[in-house]
Design a protein around this motif. Structure first.
Motif, short mmCIF file in Angstrom:
data_model
loop_
_atom_site.label_atom_id
_atom_site.label_comp_id
_atom_site.label_asym_id
_atom_site.label_seq_id
_atom_site.Cartn_x
_atom_site.Cartn_y
_atom_site.Cartn_z
N LEU A 105 0.83 -1.20 0.00
CA LEU A 105 0.00 0.00 0.00
C LEU A 105 0.87 1.25 0.00
O LEU A 105 2.02 1.23 0.45
N PRO A 106 0.36 2.38 -0.49
CA PRO A 106 1.11 3.63 -0.45
C PRO A 106 1.47 4.01 0.98
O PRO A 106 0.76 3.68 1.93
N GLY A 107 2.58 4.72 1.14
CA GLY A 107 3.07 5.04 2.46
C GLY A 107 2.14 5.92 3.28
O GLY A 107 2.18 5.88 4.51
N TRP A 108 1.29 6.72 2.61
CA TRP A 108 0.43 7.64 3.36
C TRP A 108 -0.74 6.92 4.03
O TRP A 108 -1.43 7.50 4.88
N VAL A 109 -1.00 5.66 3.68
CA VAL A 109 -2.18 4.96 4.20
C VAL A 109 -2.10 4.83 5.72
O VAL A 109 -3.07 5.13 6.43
N ALA A 110 -0.96 4.37 6.23
CA ALA A 110 -0.83 4.18 7.68
C ALA A 110 -0.97 5.50 8.42
O ALA A 110 -1.62 5.57 9.47
N ALA A 111 -0.36 6.56 7.87
CA ALA A 111 -0.47 7.86 8.53
C ALA A 111 -1.91 8.35 8.54
O ALA A 111 -2.37 8.94 9.53
N ARG A 112 -2.64 8.12 7.45
CA ARG A 112 -4.04 8.55 7.37
C ARG A 112 -4.90 7.84 8.41
O ARG A 112 -5.87 8.41 8.93
N LEU A 113 -4.55 6.59 8.72
CA LEU A 113 -5.33 5.84 9.70
C LEU A 113 -5.28 6.48 11.08
O LEU A 113 -6.23 6.33 11.87
N PHE A 114 -4.19 7.18 11.39
CA PHE A 114 -4.02 7.76 12.71
C PHE A 114 -4.37 9.25 12.74
O PHE A 114 -3.98 9.96 13.66
N ARG A 115 -5.11 9.70 11.73
CA ARG A 115 -5.53 11.10 11.71
C ARG A 115 -6.80 11.24 12.53
O ARG A 115 -7.82 10.61 12.25
N PRO A 116 -6.81 12.09 13.58
CA PRO A 116 -7.99 12.20 14.45
C PRO A 116 -9.10 13.03 13.81
O PRO A 116 -8.87 13.80 12.88
N VAL A 117 -10.28 12.87 14.35
CA VAL A 117 -11.46 13.63 13.93
C VAL A 117 -11.91 14.49 15.10
O VAL A 117 -12.15 13.97 16.20
N GLY A 118 -12.02 15.80 14.88
CA GLY A 118 -12.46 16.69 15.95
C GLY A 118 -13.92 16.47 16.28
O GLY A 118 -14.75 16.26 15.39
N ILE A 119 -14.24 16.52 17.57
CA ILE A 119 -15.62 16.30 18.01
C ILE A 119 -16.23 17.60 18.50
O ILE A 119 -17.21 18.10 17.95
N ILE A 120 -15.67 18.18 19.56
CA ILE A 120 -16.17 19.43 20.11
C ILE A 120 -15.00 20.30 20.51
O ILE A 120 -13.88 19.82 20.69
N HIS A 121 -15.26 21.60 20.62
CA HIS A 121 -14.21 22.50 21.10
C HIS A 121 -13.91 22.19 22.56
O HIS A 121 -14.82 21.93 23.36
N ARG A 122 -12.65 22.22 22.89
CA ARG A 122 -12.23 21.93 24.25
C ARG A 122 -12.62 23.09 25.16
O ARG A 122 -12.26 24.24 24.90
N PRO A 123 -13.38 22.82 26.23
CA PRO A 123 -13.77 23.91 27.13
C PRO A 123 -12.57 24.46 27.89
O PRO A 123 -11.57 23.77 28.10
N ARG A 124 -12.67 25.71 28.26
CA ARG A 124 -11.58 26.33 29.02
C ARG A 124 -11.46 25.67 30.39
O ARG A 124 -12.44 25.31 31.02
N GLY A 125 -10.20 25.48 30.82
CA GLY A 125 -9.97 24.80 32.09
C GLY A 125 -10.49 25.62 33.26
O GLY A 125 -10.37 26.84 33.31
N ILE A 126 -11.12 24.96 34.24
CA ILE A 126 -11.64 25.64 35.42
C ILE A 126 -11.03 25.06 36.70
O ILE A 126 -11.51 25.32 37.80
N GLY A 127 -9.96 24.27 36.57
CA GLY A 127 -9.31 23.73 37.74
C GLY A 127 -10.05 22.58 38.40
O GLY A 127 -9.77 22.25 39.56
N LEU A 128 -11.00 21.98 37.69
CA LEU A 128 -11.77 20.88 38.27
C LEU A 128 -10.88 19.69 38.61
O LEU A 128 -11.17 18.95 39.55
#
Length: 451
Positions: free
Chosen positions: A43-66
């Protein structure tokens, strides 16, 4: 033989796997790993790298020290368990401290850290108390952590933890465990107070372990968003890690592997012990410590040699140490797969004791979870359908861990060598190592236990 009839038998530990056609399962598992390697070669070399590409779900909330609040709550819970370890029942299946440490944390929470993502940020029992101490005293850490030490203290402490788990005569004794856990918590808090958060990052073995596995999880943070991807997607962006951390990652696999080996008939035969007349853990303390050291030394030597050979085949001049820094993270999926597979059956049994302990945390005969007349059972080890499901889950964890490790190592190799051809050549010795380790892991699951 002439008059067959029904026979009753009792399954113990993992000996029940001998009833299954394990040669077929082992062959299929190894074949899956080999097929993955063959596909990556074409397989082409980019296939393995593409498998580990994440998908964004939601914006990370600002930390509140919880996380500091939950950390303090974790510390309070831990000290309540330590108190119960000193004052509760001596039986480790009744006292909540051994059940929490060895079942809920070491099996459950460590596995969840690797499968889902970093919960240690919130369950770490030191960051919150350290922040409270710093706020009360109004001072910063008085000492600077020596950079020359690197991850050395963390490696030493982790080997001590593994030695306690595998060689101590009674690691589940509530009173002894309470002394160890309470003393370690206090000494670690002193380390954080004196040297600051860097102590947790370099010297505190359990935090290093959880941070390593936290990067294995499905969920993580990327570009300001909570993201999800294939297991190990956060590891693919690490690049070269410090040499001490690379050695720590390999030790995770070495200690986990010996955790299975030291219970087998084969190991007891090496020690000259009849597995049906096992004299007890106190009789093999020295032997197990030596075996643990040899197993880790052999694994580091073989893995580093495979990486060095790969560099020479690919025609590069990278040293074995540099190669280890680059490819050690690819070991983590294998280590996590072994961890899950090795402890699955004990978790299914001891998890029932955990439910009983949660229903009666103070040992007064309460039934907070409304369990009613609850009896711990091992009946699922006597039914072919459930035994097959358990073994397939264990074998699947081992094989999947190796497949992900191969994909991750290949993606790192393509990035490092610049072409798929050179990556395949460089990874050939490591591929042979992973195939052999797959066979070893599945054989380990199928081996009868003597302890």
């Amino acid at each position: 033989m002439l008059l067959p009839d029904t026979g009753l038998a009792h399954a113990s530990e993992q000996g029940f796997v001998l009833l299954l056609p394990t040669d077929i399962y082992i062959g299929a598992g190894v074949a899956a790993v080999v097929l993955t390697l063959v596909l990556l070669a074409f397989l082409p070399g980019w296939v393995a790298a593409r498998l580990f590409r994440p998908v964004g779900i939601i914006h990370r909330p600002r930390g509140i020290g919880l996380h500091h609040v939950t950390s303090c709550l974790s510390a309070l819970l831990l000290w309540a368990l330590v108190w119960r370890g000193f004052t509760g029942a001596h039986d480790p299946t009744v006292n909540p401290l051994p059940l929490f440490v060895w079942t809920l944390w070491w099996v459950g929470l460590v596995t969840l850290q690797g499968l889902l993502g970093d919960h240690w940020r919130y369950t770490n029992p030191w960051t919150g108390p350290a922040a409270v101490l710093a706020r009360l005293t109004g001072s910063r850490a008085p000492l600077r952590y020596p950079a020359a030490l690197g991850h050395g203290p963390g490696i030493v402490i982790f080997l001590g933890f593994a030695s306690f788990l595998l060689a101590d005569p009674a690691p589940a004794d509530p009173h002894w465990l309470a002394s160890v856990v309470g003393g370690y918590w206090y000494l670690t808090l002193m380390g954080v107070t004196l040297f600051g958060p860097r102590w947790l990052l370099r010297a505190e073995a359990l935090s290093i372990l959880m941070r390593c596995y936290g990067r294995m999880g499905l969920f993580g943070r990327a570009r300001g968003r909570i993201s999800a991807g294939l297991w190990g997607w956060q590891l693919s962006s690490l690049g070269r890690v410090p040499l001490g951390l690379a050695l720590f990652m390999v030790l995770l696999l070495g200690c986990g592997s010996f955790d299975g080996v030291n219970e087998t008939f084969w190991w007891l035969a090496v020690l000259g012990i009849n597995p049906l007349e096992f004299p007890g853990r106190s009789a093999v303390v020295t032997q197990n410590l030596i075996g643990l050291a040899l197993a880790n030394a052999a694994l580091i030597a073989v893995f580093a040699t495979c990486l060095w050979l790969g560099e020479r085949i690919a025609g590069t001049r990278r040293s074995a140490g540099d190669a280890l820094r680059l490819f050690a993270p690819s070991i983590l999926p294998i280590a996590l797969g072994y961890h899950l597979a090795h402890y699955l059956t004990s978790f299914l049994v001891d998890g029932q004791y955990v439910l009983v302990a949660l229903s009666d945390p103070l040992g007064r005969g309460d039934d907070l979870l409304n369990l009613g007349p609850f009896f711990v059972t091992t009946g699922f080890l006597n039914t072919p359908a459930t035994v097959k499901a358990i073994w397939l889950t264990q074998a699947g964890a081992v094989v999947l861990g190796h497949v992900i490790a191969i994909l991750l190592a290949h993606a790192q190799a393509v990035r490092a060598y610049g072409s798929n051809r050179r990556a395949v050549l460089a990874q050939a010795p490591v591929a042979a190592f992973m195939i052999a380790y797959t066979f070893f892991g599945l054989w380990l699951l199928a081996s009868p236990r003597g302890i």
